[in-house]
Design an enzyme around this catalytic site. Structure first.
Site, PDB file in Angstrom:
ATOM      1  CG  HIS A  87      -2.015  -1.102   1.317  1.00  0.00           C
ATOM      2  ND1 HIS A  87      -1.604  -2.482   1.232  1.00  0.00           N
ATOM      3  CD2 HIS A  87      -3.322  -0.918   1.238  1.00  0.00           C
ATOM      4  CE1 HIS A  87      -2.936  -3.070   1.032  1.00  0.00           C
ATOM      5  NE2 HIS A  87      -4.006  -2.351   1.210  1.00  0.00           N
ATOM      6  CE  LYS A  94       8.632  -0.960   1.229  1.00  0.00           C
ATOM      7  NZ  LYS A  94       8.379  -2.134   1.912  1.00  0.00           N
ATOM      8  CG  ASP A 138       9.532  -6.780   5.595  1.00  0.00           C
ATOM      9  OD1 ASP A 138       8.637  -6.060   5.565  1.00  0.00           O
ATOM     10  OD2 ASP A 138       9.999  -7.212   6.660  1.00  0.00           O
ATOM     11  CB  SER A 139      13.233  -3.208   2.394  1.00  0.00           C
ATOM     12  OG  SER A 139      12.003  -2.342   2.361  1.00  0.00           O
ATOM     13  CE1 TYR A 181      14.207   5.628   9.578  1.00  0.00           C
ATOM     14  CE2 TYR A 181      13.037   3.922   8.289  1.00  0.00           C
ATOM     15  CZ  TYR A 181      13.349   4.492   9.484  1.00  0.00           C
ATOM     16  OH  TYR A 181      12.539   4.284  10.523  1.00  0.00           O
ATOM     17  NE  ARG A 213      11.991  -1.926  -2.332  1.00  0.00           N
ATOM     18  CZ  ARG A 213      12.162  -0.765  -1.894  1.00  0.00           C
ATOM     19  NH1 ARG A 213      12.465   0.152  -2.343  1.00  0.00           N
ATOM     20  NH2 ARG A 213      11.883  -1.100  -0.254  1.00  0.00           N
TER      21      ARG A 213
END
EC number: 3.6.1.66
Length: 211
Positions: free
Chosen positions: A14, A18, A74-75, A162, A197
């Site tokens: 969501h 990303k 998931d990071s 970040y 990623r």
């Protein structure tokens, strides 16, 4: 031969930032990209104890909900002087309002408490775990990492999360100062991408698309 089931793919997120990155990464492969948010799918509880486990949980939920293959990420940011924090809780540190400015200030305050003022004392890395899950339960999973340092004050307004506080090794600009192409573009010569990623996606892409 390319798997025809991958012509349509749900990105189990969501998070608009990303989703935009994944759309750019998948564009060369002609994949129609949907998102869990656009489909109204709920976000599952991230109860895993690793990035890989949480990525799989999210992908499984989206694949079952949409009846399509689903890709989840998931990071997080892991700061060595903070014993790997915020790590799995990177998003939660920003709170429900996604206040990453506040989260970066929290990191800086904790580093100051520990006297971490030199680059060597401010080492950090981003990790991204990707899981692709089909409705029949098949799974492909990979993990990418990029190392760097935490800078203060944060620099740049590009990217998300970040990014403004993270200076990748070998560069003089933070992720927040880089364009999306610089950060996660896939080198034409087949060399390693920069972001965590994109590095994970490179590994997955070679398995799925042969490129």
């Amino acid at each position: 031969m390319r798997d025809p089931s991958l012509d349509r793919l749900v990105i189990a997120t969501h998070n608009a930032g990303k989703l935009a990155e994944f759309r750019e990464l998948l564009k060369p492969h002609g994949v129609t990209v949907l998102s869990a948010g656009e489909l109204g799918l709920p976000e599952p509880d991230e109860t895993g104890t690793t990035f890989a486990a949480n990525a799989r949980l999210k992908a499984q939920a989206a694949a079952q909900g949409a009846g399509l293959p689903a890709l989840a990420d998931d990071s997080g940011l892991c700061v060595e002087a903070l014993d790997g924090a915020p790590g799995l809780f990177s998003a939660r540190w920003a709170g429900p309002d996604k206040d990453f400015t506040g989260a970066m200030a929290r990191i800086e305050a904790l580093l100051a408490e520990r006297g971490a003022s030199t680059p060597d004392a401010r080492r950090a890395h981003f990790t991204a775990a990707l899981a692709l899950v089909w409705p029949d339960g098949r799974v492909e999973a990979v993990e990418g990492r990029v190392d760097g340092t935490i800078v203060t004050p944060p620099r740049g307004r590009q990217g998300f999360g970040y990014d403004p506080a993270f200076l990748p090794d070998g560069h003089d600009r933070t992720f927040g100062e880089m364009s999306s192409e610089e950060k996660h573009g896939l080198p034409a010569d087949g060399g390693e991408a920069l972001s965590h990623r994109a590095r994970a996606f490179q590994m997955l892409s070679r398995r799925l698309f042969g490129a």
